[in-house]
Enzyme design. Structure first.
Site, mmCIF file in Angstrom:
data_model
loop_
_atom_site.group_PDB
_atom_site.id
_atom_site.type_symbol
_atom_site.label_atom_id
_atom_site.label_comp_id
_atom_site.label_asym_id
_atom_site.label_seq_id
_atom_site.Cartn_x
_atom_site.Cartn_y
_atom_site.Cartn_z
ATOM 1 N N SER A 248 0.847 -1.188 0.000
ATOM 2 C CA SER A 248 0.000 0.000 0.000
ATOM 3 C C SER A 248 0.890 1.248 0.000
ATOM 4 C CB SER A 248 -0.952 -0.044 1.203
ATOM 5 O OG SER A 248 -1.944 0.949 1.097
ATOM 6 N N ASP A 427 -8.646 -6.830 -4.593
ATOM 7 C CA ASP A 427 -8.399 -5.456 -4.142
ATOM 8 C C ASP A 427 -9.281 -4.479 -4.910
ATOM 9 O OD1 ASP A 427 -7.340 -3.045 -3.241
ATOM 10 O OD2 ASP A 427 -5.264 -3.747 -3.301
ATOM 11 N N HIS A 456 -7.940 -5.174 -0.157
ATOM 12 C CA HIS A 456 -6.651 -4.496 -0.057
ATOM 13 C C HIS A 456 -5.864 -4.935 1.174
ATOM 14 C CE1 HIS A 456 -3.678 -1.418 -0.708
ATOM 15 N NE2 HIS A 456 -3.908 -0.877 0.481
#
Length: 478
Positions: A248, A427, A456
């Protein structure tokens, strides 16, 4: 179901868990170098975090101050400190973080640090943690970058893959994790005091100083990574990095590490034993991110910021330390928690279940999913503050590896170090096609897919799959 009457009770309960966990810690893993396991955050109830804590022993002083804690300290009468009711069903969605602190070593840049904007930040500071032993060549280094609300305590959020014989093998590697510039876990940020600043009443700063707050300068991911590179070279005296890994926001940093340190043309390039220029960063592993933050991701960040702005206590960015906009921050966190997971995940866990059978619908209906989100927003208040959240989401929106480099293709075409890009097939926030595109931009890139219903957050929760890919990648290169 339990009744949580104050946030103080919630924090004390977590601290009791931490003390019990620390009592179970075995001997620390030490090597012949001056860097061993360092103290990290307390560990929450997640089994992977507890297992990781059993492999790590604290050996440095705790340094726990953050503006988030200051807000909690001074805000005893806020709306979220009233009596609340939350579900404590142990079968709920896995939690990705334990209790978070600002523990670690501190690096301060020796001169005012010039940001990408041209503004200079005096006394730019990073809080970081190290695990394992640095070898004689000072090149057995793994850099692990954390996500939006993470900290330098790697074992509190990727704990199941840290330790001897694991992906982040502390018998083999020297693992470094740094708190992001602008965060509230020990690095310079809105929680920091302004050096040599005038106070509101015009008095000398000899006795008191102001927090930066909203006046903390705009920081880019390029700034964060460049400062970390200085820390690695100047404070830890590292000769080269075997791999940079992150998911991320951490993945965006890994991409930026490649751009800044993965070429022999980089100012951070080093010479090998034959005197030839080689990249300082020898490989990267970005997870669950793309080459740039897209309009979709900026929009989701903006909605979260708007939730904070809409809180009357935001006060145009000048909130009171005694009464900050915690309601807006809680809603922002709840929005984030929806985007981190998937429709399937929410439906399979909560469906249309109610905590109380009556009323079956309407504004007083006690949907389990509502309770879950409220609880996530509530507990977030004990570890973050509104201004830092605003500033870090804005920093995340700066992610664009091609900015001022002729575009993403041009920026990465000269980066020939190995790159494994991991994507999560479910995701919603950072769709898999973005990782496919990123892998294709690296001349020596490859794509691997994590199969998960977690969305995610799969990069944190699917630790077995992530671990397997890390082990394979590290074993295949250098």
């Amino acid at each position: 179901m339990i009744q949580i009457k104050t946030i103080c009770h919630f924090i004390n309960r977590s601290n009791q868990t931490n003390r019990a966990t620390l009592a179970r810690i075995g001997p620390s893993l030490r090597g012949g170098c001056n860097r061993d396991y360092t103290q990290g955050s307390g560990i929450g109830s997640d089994c992977s975090m507890i297992a990781a804590n059993d492999r790590c022993k604290p050996d440095i002083p705790s340094c726990r101050s953050s503006v988030a804690n200051k807000y909690v300290k001074y805000n005893r009468n806020a709306i979220f400190l009233q009596q609340k009711s939350f579900s404590t069903d142990n079968s709920g969605m896995d939690d990705e973080y334990g209790v978070m602190t600002a523990d670690g070593h501190t690096y301060v840049h020796p001169t005012p640090f010039e940001l990408e904007s041209g503004e200079k930040l005096p006394n730019a500071q990073l809080r970081y943690m190290t695990y394992g032993t640095l070898n004689e060549a000072r090149d057995n280094v793994l850099v692990v970058c954390h996500a939006l609300t993470g900290n330098a305590s790697l074992h509190s959020w990727w704990g199941d893959i840290l330790g001897p014989g694991l992906a982040f093998d502390t018998d083999k590697y020297f693992v470094v994790c740094s708190n992001i510039l602008g965060s509230c876990y020990g690095s310079s940020g809105p929680a920091s005091y302004m050096p040599d600043s005038d106070t509101s009443d015009g008095s000398s700063t000899d006795n008191k100083q102001k927090l930066y707050g909203i006046d903390f300068p705009d920081v880019s991911i390029q700034d964060t990574v460049r400062l970390q590179l200085h820390m690695l070279r100047e404070d830890l005296k590292i000769n080269s990095i075997k791999c940079v890994i992150g998911g991320s926001f951490g993945g965006m940093q890994a991409v930026e590490y490649a751009a800044q340190g993965g070429s022999i043309k980089s100012p951070f390039a080093v010479d090998d034993e034959l005197g030839r220029a080689v990249p300082f960063v020898r490989s990267v592993m970005p997870i669950a991110c793309g080459a740039a933050h897209t309009a979709w991701q900026i929009a989701i960040s903006e909605v979260q910021r708007q939730a904070i702005y809409a809180d009357p206590k935001w006060n145009d960015g000048r909130p009171s330390m005694d009464d900050p906009p915690l309601k807006g921050l809680s809603v922002a966190r709840q929005i984030g928690m929806v985007s981190y997971r998937t429709p399937h995940g929410y439906n399979s866990k909560f469906g249309r279940k109610l905590q109380d059978t009556f009323p079956p619908y309407g504004s007083k209906a006690t949907w389990q999913v509502k309770s879950y989100l409220e609880y996530q927003g509530f507990k977030f208040l004990s570890r973050f503050d509104p201004i830092t959240y605003i500033k870090l989401t804005e920093q995340m929106d700066t992610h664009d590896v091609g900015r001022n480099r002729g575009g993403a293709k041009c920026a990465l075409s000269s980066i020939h170090v190995p790159a494994m890009v991991l994507g999560i097939n479910s995701d919603v926030l950072y769709p898999l096609h973005e990782q496919e595109e990123l892998a294709n931009l690296f001349p020596n890139g490859e794509l691997k897919i994590i199969n998960s219903d977690a969305g995610h957050d799969g990069f944190l929760l699917e630790q077995d799959q992530v671990s397997g890919h890390i082990i394979d990648f590290l074993g295949a290169h250098d």
